[in-house]
Write an enzyme that holds these catalytic residues in place. Structure first.
Site, short mmCIF file in Angstrom:
data_model
loop_
_atom_site.label_atom_id
_atom_site.label_comp_id
_atom_site.label_asym_id
_atom_site.label_seq_id
_atom_site.Cartn_x
_atom_site.Cartn_y
_atom_site.Cartn_z
N VAL A 1 43.00 33.31 43.63
CA VAL A 1 42.77 33.03 42.21
C VAL A 1 42.70 34.33 41.42
O VAL A 1 43.26 34.46 40.34
CB VAL A 1 41.50 32.18 42.02
CG1 VAL A 1 41.22 31.98 40.52
CG2 VAL A 1 41.65 30.83 42.69
N CYS A 2 42.00 35.33 41.99
CA CYS A 2 41.87 36.62 41.31
C CYS A 2 43.22 37.29 41.12
O CYS A 2 43.48 37.93 40.11
CB CYS A 2 40.96 37.55 42.10
SG CYS A 2 39.31 36.90 42.36
N THR A 3 44.09 37.13 42.10
CA THR A 3 45.42 37.72 42.00
C THR A 3 46.16 37.15 40.78
O THR A 3 46.79 37.89 40.02
CB THR A 3 46.22 37.45 43.28
OG1 THR A 3 45.54 38.06 44.38
CG2 THR A 3 47.63 37.99 43.19
#
Length: 211
Positions: free
Chosen positions: A44-46
């Site tokens: 998700v952070c990517t």
């Protein structure tokens, strides 16, 4: 003690993916967005960092500087950025802050023990040029942030900082705004020459004054 709206954003000096920065010096006279993510190399952070990079022009035209943070090292951040650039088809140029000792995360109350004892939650802060905190949003680890909403809030904050207005539900830039109750009816003409609609004595709408 946790931070609240109107508090001064804590300053810090830290290593980042682009080198050591002093946070206040990095922001200068700009608005700022500081947001944390649980860890490097997470899916998700990517996507979030990729989306932030893709919106570079939108942040720049609003005079906003962006910085991300996690408890991983600057070296780890730099390697992860290669993956972000490759998979999201972007160039991450904003700093990702290293916070291995969690001092910044603690200062900004980014670690919530009920969620994780070690990783930062998805906190986001909008910081005004005077270094006061204007918005705090915290998402669960499983939910990626809506960056269109963040841009919308920045538009609202910058508008309402300069005019005696507030923005109604679901407002987007260019739509009518609400005249604040502190403005008397007899003063509206001078302040808002575009005119206004009086729905109720306490609900008065006017075209966005800076458009």
């Amino acid at each position: 003690m946790s931070l609240r709206l109107g508090d001064k954003a804590p300053n810090f000096k830290a290593d980042t993916s682009i080198g050591v920065i002093d946070f206040y010096e990095f922001l200068g006279e700009s608005w700022g967005v500081l947001f944390s993510h649980p860890a490097d190399y997470t899916p998700v952070c990517t996507t979030e960092l990729g989306r932030t990079a893709a919106l570079k022009d939108e942040f720049e035209k609003r005079n906003v500087k962006v910085a991300a943070l996690s408890v991983d090292s600057a070296a780890s951040h730099r390697e992860w950025i290669k993956d972000i650039n490759e998979t999201q088809n972007v160039e991450v140029e904003f700093p990702i802050i290293a916070d291995e000792n969690r001092e910044i995360a603690e200062a900004y109350d980014m670690i919530h023990p009920n969620a994780s004892l070690t990783a930062t939650v998805r906190s986001l802060f909008i910081i005004a040029p005077d270094k006061t905190i204007k918005l705090i949003i915290t998402y669960p680890a499983s939910t990626g942030r809506n960056f269109q909403e963040i841009l919308r809030v920045i538009d609202s904050l910058q508008l309402t900082a300069n005019y005696s207005v507030a923005t109604p539900a679901d407002w987007k830039a260019g739509e009518d705004v609400v005249i604040t109750p502190a403005v008397k009816d007899e003063d509206i003409a001078a302040k808002f020459p575009k005119g206004y609609t009086r729905v109720k004595p306490y609900l008065r709408l006017t075209p966005q004054p800076d458009k």
